[in-house]
Write a protein that holds these residues in place. Structure first.
Motif, PDB file in Angstrom:
ATOM      1  N   ILE A 210       0.835  -1.207   0.000  1.00 45.45           N
ATOM      2  CA  ILE A 210       0.000   0.000   0.000  1.00 45.45           C
ATOM      3  C   ILE A 210       0.870   1.257   0.000  1.00 45.45           C
ATOM      4  CG2 ILE A 210      -1.751   1.295   1.272  1.00 45.45           C
ATOM      5  CD1 ILE A 210      -2.776  -1.289  -0.078  1.00 45.45           C
ATOM      6  N   HIS A 211       1.960   1.225   0.777  1.00 48.38           N
ATOM      7  CA  HIS A 211       2.858   2.379   0.847  1.00 48.38           C
ATOM      8  C   HIS A 211       3.559   2.650  -0.482  1.00 48.38           C
ATOM      9  CE1 HIS A 211       3.218   2.173   5.522  1.00 48.38           C
ATOM     10  NE2 HIS A 211       2.118   2.777   5.103  1.00 48.38           N
ATOM     11  N   LEU A 212       3.669   1.619  -1.308  1.00 49.04           N
ATOM     12  CA  LEU A 212       4.288   1.778  -2.627  1.00 49.04           C
ATOM     13  C   LEU A 212       3.341   2.439  -3.626  1.00 49.04           C
ATOM     14  CD1 LEU A 212       6.179  -1.632  -2.995  1.00 49.04           C
ATOM     15  CD2 LEU A 212       7.219   0.638  -2.809  1.00 49.04           C
ATOM     16  N   GLY A 213       2.107   2.676  -3.186  1.00 48.25           N
ATOM     17  CA  GLY A 213       1.155   3.371  -4.039  1.00 48.25           C
ATOM     18  C   GLY A 213       0.018   2.520  -4.572  1.00 48.25           C
ATOM     19  N   ASN A 214       0.032   1.229  -4.249  1.00 50.87           N
ATOM     20  CA  ASN A 214      -1.070   0.355  -4.684  1.00 50.87           C
ATOM     21  C   ASN A 214      -2.303   0.623  -3.835  1.00 50.87           C
ATOM     22  OD1 ASN A 214       0.381  -1.326  -6.697  1.00 50.87           O
ATOM     23  ND2 ASN A 214       1.618  -1.865  -4.911  1.00 50.87           N
ATOM     24  N   LYS A 215      -3.425   0.837  -4.484  1.00 47.93           N
ATOM     25  CA  LYS A 215      -4.638   1.226  -3.765  1.00 47.93           C
ATOM     26  C   LYS A 215      -5.528   0.048  -3.382  1.00 47.93           C
ATOM     27  CE  LYS A 215      -4.606   5.805  -5.836  1.00 47.93           C
ATOM     28  NZ  LYS A 215      -5.320   6.793  -6.677  1.00 47.93           N
ATOM     29  N   ASN A 216      -5.241  -1.123  -3.931  1.00 46.23           N
ATOM     30  CA  ASN A 216      -6.021  -2.312  -3.570  1.00 46.23           C
ATOM     31  C   ASN A 216      -5.113  -3.533  -3.660  1.00 46.23           C
ATOM     32  OD1 ASN A 216      -6.251  -2.084  -6.643  1.00 46.23           O
ATOM     33  ND2 ASN A 216      -7.060  -4.131  -6.256  1.00 46.23           N
ATOM     34  N   ALA A 217      -5.574  -4.637  -3.109  1.00 51.19           N
ATOM     35  CA  ALA A 217      -4.806  -5.885  -3.154  1.00 51.19           C
ATOM     36  C   ALA A 217      -5.755  -7.059  -2.980  1.00 51.19           C
ATOM     37  CB  ALA A 217      -3.735  -5.902  -2.073  1.00 51.19           C
ATOM     38  N   ILE A 218      -5.373  -8.181  -3.572  1.00 54.04           N
ATOM     39  CA  ILE A 218      -6.153  -9.410  -3.409  1.00 54.04           C
ATOM     40  C   ILE A 218      -5.262 -10.479  -2.798  1.00 54.04           C
ATOM     41  CG2 ILE A 218      -7.379 -11.271  -4.590  1.00 54.04           C
ATOM     42  CD1 ILE A 218      -8.428  -9.274  -6.552  1.00 54.04           C
ATOM     43  N   ILE A 219      -5.770 -11.118  -1.756  1.00 52.24           N
ATOM     44  CA  ILE A 219      -5.062 -12.195  -1.065  1.00 52.24           C
ATOM     45  C   ILE A 219      -5.798 -13.495  -1.341  1.00 52.24           C
ATOM     46  CG2 ILE A 219      -4.255 -13.063   1.164  1.00 52.24           C
ATOM     47  CD1 ILE A 219      -4.863 -10.034   2.111  1.00 52.24           C
ATOM     48  N   ALA A 220      -5.114 -14.457  -1.947  1.00 49.81           N
ATOM     49  CA  ALA A 220      -5.687 -15.790  -2.174  1.00 49.81           C
ATOM     50  C   ALA A 220      -5.161 -16.709  -1.084  1.00 49.81           C
ATOM     51  CB  ALA A 220      -5.292 -16.312  -3.544  1.00 49.81           C
ATOM     52  N   ILE A 221      -6.063 -17.388  -0.382  1.00 53.62           N
ATOM     53  CA  ILE A 221      -5.653 -18.234   0.735  1.00 53.62           C
ATOM     54  C   ILE A 221      -6.424 -19.560   0.724  1.00 53.62           C
ATOM     55  CG2 ILE A 221      -7.303 -17.049   2.256  1.00 53.62           C
ATOM     56  CD1 ILE A 221      -5.324 -17.561   4.575  1.00 53.62           C
ATOM     57  N   THR A 222      -5.710 -20.632   0.974  1.00 48.63           N
ATOM     58  CA  THR A 222      -6.350 -21.950   1.015  1.00 48.63           C
ATOM     59  C   THR A 222      -7.172 -22.095   2.289  1.00 48.63           C
ATOM     60  OG1 THR A 222      -4.450 -22.854  -0.182  1.00 48.63           O
ATOM     61  CG2 THR A 222      -5.936 -24.439   0.850  1.00 48.63           C
ATOM     62  N   GLU A 223      -8.283 -22.776   2.183  1.00 48.78           N
ATOM     63  CA  GLU A 223      -9.187 -22.978   3.320  1.00 48.78           C
ATOM     64  C   GLU A 223      -8.480 -23.614   4.523  1.00 48.78           C
ATOM     65  OE1 GLU A 223     -12.216 -25.824   2.290  1.00 48.78           O
ATOM     66  OE2 GLU A 223     -10.785 -27.176   1.349  1.00 48.78           O
ATOM     67  N   LYS A 224      -9.006 -23.357   5.693  1.00 42.47           N
ATOM     68  CA  LYS A 224      -8.587 -23.968   6.967  1.00 42.47           C
ATOM     69  C   LYS A 224      -7.236 -23.494   7.492  1.00 42.47           C
ATOM     70  CE  LYS A 224     -11.322 -28.140   6.174  1.00 42.47           C
ATOM     71  NZ  LYS A 224     -11.350 -29.603   6.072  1.00 42.47           N
ATOM     72  N   ILE A 225      -6.602 -22.556   6.807  1.00 37.42           N
ATOM     73  CA  ILE A 225      -5.340 -22.011   7.326  1.00 37.42           C
ATOM     74  C   ILE A 225      -5.609 -21.034   8.463  1.00 37.42           C
ATOM     75  CG2 ILE A 225      -3.398 -20.491   6.759  1.00 37.42           C
ATOM     76  CD1 ILE A 225      -3.219 -21.882   4.061  1.00 37.42           C
ATOM     77  N   CYS A 226      -6.660 -20.232   8.294  1.00 34.98           N
ATOM     78  CA  CYS A 226      -7.059 -19.303   9.348  1.00 34.98           C
ATOM     79  C   CYS A 226      -8.510 -18.904   9.122  1.00 34.98           C
ATOM     80  CB  CYS A 226      -6.159 -18.070   9.361  1.00 34.98           C
ATOM     81  SG  CYS A 226      -6.432 -16.967   7.955  1.00 34.98           S
ATOM     82  N   ASN A 227      -9.048 -18.169  10.067  1.00 35.51           N
ATOM     83  CA  ASN A 227     -10.391 -17.613   9.918  1.00 35.51           C
ATOM     84  C   ASN A 227     -10.273 -16.330   9.093  1.00 35.51           C
ATOM     85  OD1 ASN A 227     -12.784 -16.027  10.363  1.00 35.51           O
ATOM     86  ND2 ASN A 227     -13.266 -17.318  12.117  1.00 35.51           N
ATOM     87  N   VAL A 228     -10.710 -16.385   7.838  1.00 32.89           N
ATOM     88  CA  VAL A 228     -10.499 -15.243   6.939  1.00 32.89           C
ATOM     89  C   VAL A 228     -11.300 -14.006   7.350  1.00 32.89           C
ATOM     90  CG1 VAL A 228      -9.753 -16.615   4.965  1.00 32.89           C
ATOM     91  CG2 VAL A 228     -12.202 -16.156   5.284  1.00 32.89           C
ATOM     92  N   LYS A 229     -12.427 -14.207   8.011  1.00 32.32           N
ATOM     93  CA  LYS A 229     -13.215 -13.065   8.490  1.00 32.32           C
ATOM     94  C   LYS A 229     -12.444 -12.314   9.575  1.00 32.32           C
ATOM     95  CE  LYS A 229     -16.985 -14.135   6.081  1.00 32.32           C
ATOM     96  NZ  LYS A 229     -17.555 -13.300   5.007  1.00 32.32           N
ATOM     97  N   GLU A 230     -11.817 -13.085  10.471  1.00 28.74           N
ATOM     98  CA  GLU A 230     -11.012 -12.469  11.528  1.00 28.74           C
ATOM     99  C   GLU A 230      -9.758 -11.816  10.941  1.00 28.74           C
ATOM    100  OE1 GLU A 230     -11.774 -12.116  14.755  1.00 28.74           O
ATOM    101  OE2 GLU A 230     -13.732 -12.961  14.221  1.00 28.74           O
ATOM    102  N   LEU A 231      -9.172 -12.467   9.947  1.00 32.90           N
ATOM    103  CA  LEU A 231      -7.991 -11.894   9.295  1.00 32.90           C
ATOM    104  C   LEU A 231      -8.333 -10.550   8.655  1.00 32.90           C
ATOM    105  CD1 LEU A 231      -5.071 -12.044   8.283  1.00 32.90           C
ATOM    106  CD2 LEU A 231      -5.888 -13.393   6.335  1.00 32.90           C
ATOM    107  N   ALA A 232      -9.497 -10.463   8.046  1.00 32.79           N
ATOM    108  CA  ALA A 232      -9.929  -9.210   7.412  1.00 32.79           C
ATOM    109  C   ALA A 232     -10.020  -8.082   8.446  1.00 32.79           C
ATOM    110  CB  ALA A 232     -11.275  -9.412   6.715  1.00 32.79           C
ATOM    111  N   LYS A 233     -10.550  -8.411   9.615  1.00 29.78           N
ATOM    112  CA  LYS A 233     -10.658  -7.411  10.685  1.00 29.78           C
ATOM    113  C   LYS A 233      -9.274  -6.921  11.133  1.00 29.78           C
ATOM    114  CE  LYS A 233     -15.010  -9.223  12.582  1.00 29.78           C
ATOM    115  NZ  LYS A 233     -15.631  -9.897  13.746  1.00 29.78           N
ATOM    116  N   LYS A 234      -8.330  -7.859  11.281  1.00 30.48           N
ATOM    117  CA  LYS A 234      -6.979  -7.501  11.730  1.00 30.48           C
ATOM    118  C   LYS A 234      -6.269  -6.626  10.697  1.00 30.48           C
ATOM    119  CE  LYS A 234      -6.251 -11.609  14.608  1.00 30.48           C
ATOM    120  NZ  LYS A 234      -5.471 -12.858  14.780  1.00 30.48           N
ATOM    121  N   ILE A 235      -6.407  -6.991   9.416  1.00 30.71           N
ATOM    122  CA  ILE A 235      -5.770  -6.205   8.363  1.00 30.71           C
ATOM    123  C   ILE A 235      -6.333  -4.789   8.347  1.00 30.71           C
ATOM    124  CG2 ILE A 235      -5.556  -5.938   5.842  1.00 30.71           C
ATOM    125  CD1 ILE A 235      -5.419  -9.021   5.689  1.00 30.71           C
TER     126      ILE A 235
END
Length: 320
Positions: A210-235
């Motif tokens: 983001i600091h490099l100037g990118n205004k959006n990003a997509i994270i692809a993650i395999t299931e069961k690695i973490c709770n993606v809803k909680e990860l979204a909140k932390k990010i």
């Protein structure tokens, strides 16, 4: 001599299973072999739930997702007494051999039947592409296309709203579907089970992006690695940028199989019947370097090589 065979689908359904069933029936017909369909996997085998399959039965299933035979996860099949019932049911029907279509769990069941002296052949049918000994499984290519289409659509919204998007992708313990859909979809970050997950490192790298100037990003993650809803909140807390998580779920399993899966199903089915006629039992079918091969069923516990995946993820993602 093989005069009558049975076919079943087990575990998670995958696009192309019907194409494999159709191919088995049509090839068997030309070899003067009768085919019986087992309904609902190993459960149906124990319950003697079988139907006759012929050219008419399979005439309009090539383009259909899922499986006309149904599927089930039947853990009680690991008990010897249930396998004895299954074998007795097949013998009463005059069935000489069994072809199973499915993933690792399906292969385990087939191997246990083979160890009890019943001829079995395995055909890999799973969207996870996690079967040892084959470059591709039936259904993987279709699921890959489905995921890439979803990533493309989510990217449109991610760009428009300048937000971070997390996409959870199926695969269980295998990152193939996540890795290759992320490469095809141009995802900025990739998280797969073959590489240890480091949440802090992920968030730090998103922050740098983001600091490099990118205004959006997509994270692809395999299931069961973490709770993606909680990860979204932390990010969102750490980066102060709107973050959404999307779980694609079972949409990845369905849909009409792509041409590659239909052709792969035909090639593998043809090879499976050839093995049965040569009395090469206890084998499973694979494709390596575009060549159809076979290997022993008892390799189901082996893991797929991950060295290439690690190289690819370093080239394709900002995470490593």
């Amino acid at each position: 001599m093989i005069k009558k065979i049975a076919v079943l689908t087990s575990g998670g359904d995958s696009p192309g299973m019907n194409a494999a069933i159709r191919s088995i029936v049509r090839i068997a017909y030309h070899k003067k072999i009768k085919v019986v369909g087992i309904l609902n996997g190993y459960l149906g085998l124990c319950q003697n739930n079988m139907i006759k399959l012929n050219l008419s039965t399979v005439s309009n299933i090539l383009n259909r997702g899922g499986t006309i035979l149904g599927t089930a996860r039947y853990l009680k099949f690991y008990k010897k007494k249930n396998r004895e019932i299954a074998i007795e049911n097949m013998k009463k029907k005059g069935i000489n051999a069994l072809i199973v279509i499915g993933g690792n769990g399906t292969y385990i069941g087939a191997y246990k039947l083979y160890k009890m002296n019943f001829p079995c052949i395995g055909i890999p049918g799973t969207i996870d592409n996690d079967i040892y000994g084959t470059d591709y499984t039936i259904g993987y290519s279709t699921a890959l296309e489905t995921v890439v289409q979803a990533i493309d659509k989510i990217r449109d919204t991610s760009c428009s709203h300048q937000r971070i998007s997390i996409i959870e992708i199926m695969g269980r313990n295998c990152g193939d579907l996540t890795l290759f859909s992320a490469i095809a979809g141009g995802c900025e970050f990739i998280v797969i089970p073959e590489i240890p997950y480091n949440e802090k490192k992920l968030i730090d790298n998103i922050k740098k992006n983001i600091h490099l100037g990118n205004k959006n990003a997509i994270i692809a993650i395999t299931e069961k690695i973490c709770n993606v809803k909680e990860l979204a909140k932390k990010i969102e807390i750490h980066i102060k940028k709107e973050t959404r998580a999307t779980i694609l779920g079972h949409i990845q399993r369905g849909g009409s199989p792509v041409s590659f899966d239909r052709i792969l199903a035909f090639k593998m089915s043809l090879f499976a019947i050839k093995l049965l006629l040569k009395k090469k039992f206890g084998k499973c079918i694979g494709i390596k370097n575009n060549k159809i091969i076979y290997y022993d069923l008892n390799y189901f516990s082996q893991s797929k090589h991950t060295k290439l995946k690690k190289k690819l993820i370093k080239l394709a993602s900002n995470l490593y």
